[in-house]
Design an enzyme around this catalytic site. Structure first.
Site, PDB file in Angstrom:
ATOM      1  NE  ARG A   1      -3.852  -2.305   0.046  1.00 38.26           N
ATOM      2  CZ  ARG A   1      -3.422  -3.291  -0.402  1.00 38.26           C
ATOM      3  NH1 ARG A   1      -2.099  -3.536  -1.094  1.00 38.26           N
ATOM      4  NH2 ARG A   1      -4.226  -4.531  -0.422  1.00 38.26           N
TER       5      ARG A   1
ATOM      6  CD  GLU B   1      -5.477  -0.115   2.964  1.00 35.69           C
ATOM      7  OE1 GLU B   1      -5.193  -1.120   3.578  1.00 35.69           O
ATOM      8  OE2 GLU B   1      -5.934   0.163   1.650  1.00 35.69           O
TER       9      GLU B   1
ATOM     10  CB  SER C   1      -8.949  -2.057   4.582  1.00 37.53           C
ATOM     11  OG  SER C   1      -9.394  -2.838   3.766  1.00 37.53           O
TER      12      SER C   1
HETATM   13  C1  LIG Z   1     -15.575   0.279  -0.439  1.00 40.54           C
HETATM   14  C2  LIG Z   1     -14.042   0.510  -0.455  1.00 40.54           C
HETATM   15  C3  LIG Z   1     -13.194  -0.820  -0.889  1.00 40.54           C
HETATM   16  C4  LIG Z   1     -11.977  -0.707  -1.108  1.00 40.54           C
HETATM   17  N1  LIG Z   1     -11.234  -1.734  -1.372  1.00 40.54           N
HETATM   18  C5  LIG Z   1      -9.841  -1.647  -1.309  1.00 40.54           C
HETATM   19  C6  LIG Z   1      -9.181  -2.857  -1.803  1.00 40.54           C
HETATM   20  O1  LIG Z   1      -9.733  -3.964  -1.770  1.00 40.54           O
HETATM   21  N2  LIG Z   1      -7.853  -2.855  -1.713  1.00 40.54           N
HETATM   22  C7  LIG Z   1      -7.143  -1.279  -1.833  1.00 40.54           C
HETATM   23  O2  LIG Z   1      -6.079  -1.416  -2.047  1.00 40.54           O
HETATM   24  N3  LIG Z   1      -7.939  -0.390  -1.441  1.00 40.54           N
HETATM   25  C8  LIG Z   1      -9.283  -0.548  -1.415  1.00 40.54           C
HETATM   26  N4  LIG Z   1      -9.842   0.763  -1.302  1.00 40.54           N
HETATM   27  C9  LIG Z   1      -9.367   2.015  -0.858  1.00 40.54           C
HETATM   28  C10 LIG Z   1      -9.168   2.827  -2.383  1.00 40.54           C
HETATM   29  O3  LIG Z   1     -10.396   2.438  -3.290  1.00 40.54           O
HETATM   30  C11 LIG Z   1      -8.100   3.173  -3.155  1.00 40.54           C
HETATM   31  O4  LIG Z   1      -6.921   3.194  -2.184  1.00 40.54           O
HETATM   32  C12 LIG Z   1      -7.988   3.938  -4.129  1.00 40.54           C
HETATM   33  O5  LIG Z   1      -7.036   3.721  -5.016  1.00 40.54           O
HETATM   34  C13 LIG Z   1      -8.196   5.356  -3.939  1.00 40.54           C
HETATM   35  O6  LIG Z   1      -8.449   5.887  -4.938  1.00 40.54           O
HETATM   36  P1  LIG Z   1      -9.137   7.429  -5.069  1.00 40.54           P
HETATM   37  O7  LIG Z   1      -9.058   8.108  -6.460  1.00 40.54           O
HETATM   38  O8  LIG Z   1     -10.476   7.481  -4.220  1.00 40.54           O
HETATM   39  O9  LIG Z   1      -7.874   8.217  -4.078  1.00 40.54           O
HETATM   40  P2  LIG Z   1      -7.945   9.336  -3.132  1.00 40.54           P
HETATM   41  O10 LIG Z   1      -8.508   8.699  -1.753  1.00 40.54           O
HETATM   42  O11 LIG Z   1      -8.677  10.363  -3.550  1.00 40.54           O
HETATM   43  O12 LIG Z   1      -6.447   9.524  -2.897  1.00 40.54           O
HETATM   44  C14 LIG Z   1      -5.418   8.428  -2.132  1.00 40.54           C
HETATM   45  C15 LIG Z   1      -4.127   9.094  -2.168  1.00 40.54           C
HETATM   46  O13 LIG Z   1      -3.680   9.301  -3.860  1.00 40.54           O
HETATM   47  C16 LIG Z   1      -3.397  10.571  -4.018  1.00 40.54           C
HETATM   48  N5  LIG Z   1      -3.602  10.942  -5.396  1.00 40.54           N
HETATM   49  C17 LIG Z   1      -4.874  10.879  -5.991  1.00 40.54           C
HETATM   50  N6  LIG Z   1      -4.750  11.218  -7.160  1.00 40.54           N
HETATM   51  C18 LIG Z   1      -3.423  11.188  -7.345  1.00 40.54           C
HETATM   52  C19 LIG Z   1      -2.882  11.571  -8.660  1.00 40.54           C
HETATM   53  N7  LIG Z   1      -3.185  11.716  -9.958  1.00 40.54           N
HETATM   54  N8  LIG Z   1      -1.365  11.811  -8.817  1.00 40.54           N
HETATM   55  C20 LIG Z   1      -0.922  11.687  -7.521  1.00 40.54           C
HETATM   56  N9  LIG Z   1      -1.518  11.305  -6.210  1.00 40.54           N
HETATM   57  C21 LIG Z   1      -2.611  11.206  -6.240  1.00 40.54           C
HETATM   58  C22 LIG Z   1      -3.871  11.490  -2.976  1.00 40.54           C
HETATM   59  O14 LIG Z   1      -3.499  12.611  -2.710  1.00 40.54           O
HETATM   60  C23 LIG Z   1      -4.024  10.495  -1.863  1.00 40.54           C
HETATM   61  O15 LIG Z   1      -2.865  10.754  -1.006  1.00 40.54           O
HETATM   62  C24 LIG Z   1     -11.439   0.704  -0.864  1.00 40.54           C
HETATM   63  C25 LIG Z   1     -12.096   1.801  -0.485  1.00 40.54           C
HETATM   64  C26 LIG Z   1     -13.586   1.699  -0.380  1.00 40.54           C
HETATM   65  C27 LIG Z   1     -14.304   2.986   0.034  1.00 40.54           C
END
Ligand SMILES: Cc1cc2nc3c(=O)[nH]c(=O)nc-3n(C[C@H](O)[C@H](O)[C@H](O)COP(=O)(O)OP(=O)(O)OC[C@H]3O[C@@H](n4cnc5c(N)ncnc54)[C@H](O)[C@@H]3O)c2cc1C
Length: 364
Positions: free
Chosen positions: A171, A360, A268
């Site tokens: 992660r 996380e 998570s």
């Molecule tokens: C119901 C649910 C289930 C999930 N299941 C999983 C799973 O099975 N496995 C898992 O690993 N995660 C899981 N997650 C967590 C999440 O989906 C992931 O971490 C996902 O990749 C976050 O994407 P986001 O676009 O919402 O990022 P955000 O929450 O908007 O950002 C996350 C991080 O990335 C940075 N960021 C965003 N975009 C960029 C960019 N273009 N360039 C540089 N930095 C950037 C942000 O600044 C922040 O630090 C889950 C979340 C939910 C709500």
């Protein structure tokens, strides 16, 4: 680029926490008519004064918890253009950072590009999936990354990283790097603005805008994750197709996790803790039923469940009844309530097992 001042973030985070940002900047994506629109917006961002003050990047906000208003600029990346290709060994998809990870999986299954199907139904954008090295059902995104293109928001340099250079871990990746020393720009801004700096890295360096993913030409399903293998067996599927793996993973996920449109969460909340060999052996001797994964990794969900937290609420934040690793919004909760619940869980797990849980999710 579209700029909004004093903007509510409620619709920009999957926890549904109602806080405001001092400013939100939407970077537009490229289109067929304007192929360089994204680049133009980034150049405008670099030239303006936005980066002189605290700023953060956001995708779908599915991995963050806002505990208070954000006194800076939230930058939302809009690039969604994509194209495919192949060589003698692999097939490739190059996708804009704003594309949803599940949309990329859907495309790959449609084109019969193999290897990403186990990552079905993970919320969020592919750009953020790189930052976090998302993983599920025995596959991590790093297994597919060929190159990542990013802009250095401090120097303005556009750079391409190989998978190795991304230094992916559990992660984490290079793109989570925190700037250790305060930059000149930050010192300048402190003189003119009294921004409250949060625990979040208020000046991320790399803005990811494009990711090239590498896919296998032949389908070899990854069935190392027991729950997936068991479910396929239960359904009498011995040799699953790529679509079947995607469907089963998607169904398994939503049978255990809160759907973002029904209950806010960040998935998570804690990482699975990794302990030393002696601690793992001692815990296993005391709790023979305790799951223990390779590399002395423990199950944070199991530890939390053993402390009796599954299904409980504290204020308006709760622990998801079907998966103790997930904290959720039980109705209009604040980030402070989520943080208080997380702290109480952490204390209990530390007290009972002597193991520290790290979040996380990103707490802001
Ligand atoms: C119901 C649910 C289930 C999930 N299941 C999983 C799973 O099975 N496995 C898992 O690993 N995660 C899981 N997650 C967590 C999440 O989906 C992931 O971490 C996902 O990749 C976050 O994407 P986001 O676009 O919402 O990022 P955000 O929450 O908007 O950002 C996350 C991080 O990335 C940075 N960021 C965003 N975009 C960029 C960019 N273009 N360039 C540089 N930095 C950037 C942000 O600044 C922040 O630090 C889950 C979340 C939910 C709500």
């Amino acid at each position: 680029m579209e700029i909004y001042d004093n903007y509510s973030l409620k619709g920009l985070n999957t926890f549904g926490i109602d806080v405001k940002a001092r400013r939100v900047a939407y970077l537009q994506g490229s289109t067929l008519d304007e192929p360089f629109r994204f680049r133009r917006d980034v150049e405008a961002l670099l030239k303006g004064d936005y980066l002189r003050h605290p700023y953060m990047l956001i995708g779908e906000g599915s991995n963050m918890v806002f505990t208070k208003d954000y006194e800076g600029t939230v930058i939302k990346v809009g690039e969604t253009a994509f194209h495919g290709g192949d060589d003698n060994n692999y097939k490739y998809l190059t996708v804009g950072a704003r594309m949803l990870t599940d949309e990329v999986v859907r495309l790959s299954v449609g084109y019969k590009y193999y290897g990403m199907e186990n990552l079905s139904a993970i919320p969020g954008t592919i750009g953020a999936a790189v930052v976090q090295n998302v993983g599920a059902y025995g596959v991590e995104l790093k297994d597919l990354v060929e190159t990542v293109e990013a802009v250095d928001l401090q120097s303005g340099e556009w750079r391409e990283f190989t998978c190795e250079e991304c230094t992916f871990g559990y992660r984490t990746s290079l793109f989570k790097e925190v700037e250790e020393t305060k930059s000149r720009r930050e010192k300048e801004s402190e003189n003119t603005f009294n921004f409250q700096l949060s625990t979040y890295n208020s000046r991320p360096r790399w803005l990811i805008w494009r990711v090239k993913l590498r896919f296998a030409k032949e389908f070899r399903p990854v069935l190392t994750y027991k729950a997936l293998a068991d479910e396929l067996q239960r359904r009498g599927i011995d040799e699953p197709s790529q679509q079947q793996v995607r469907d089963v993973v998607t169904e398994l996920r939503w049978s255990k996790l809160p759907r973002p449109e029904e209950h806010g969460s960040a998935g998570s909340f804690f990482k699975n803790p990794v302990v030393d060999e002696a601690t793992a052996a001692a815990l296993k001797a005391e709790y023979p039923d305790m799951p223990l994964y390779p590399g002395n990794k423990l199950s944070a969900g199991w530890l939390i469940d053993q402390c009796g937290w599954k299904g409980k609420t504290m204020g308006r934040a709760g622990v998801w009844p079907k998966q103790a690793l997930v904290l959720y919004n039980a109705g209009g909760c604040t980030g402070a309530e989520v943080a208080a619940l997380a702290k109480a869980i952490r204390q209990d797990v530390k007290h009972k097992f002597g193991v520290a849980l790290d979040p996380e999710a990103i707490i802001i």
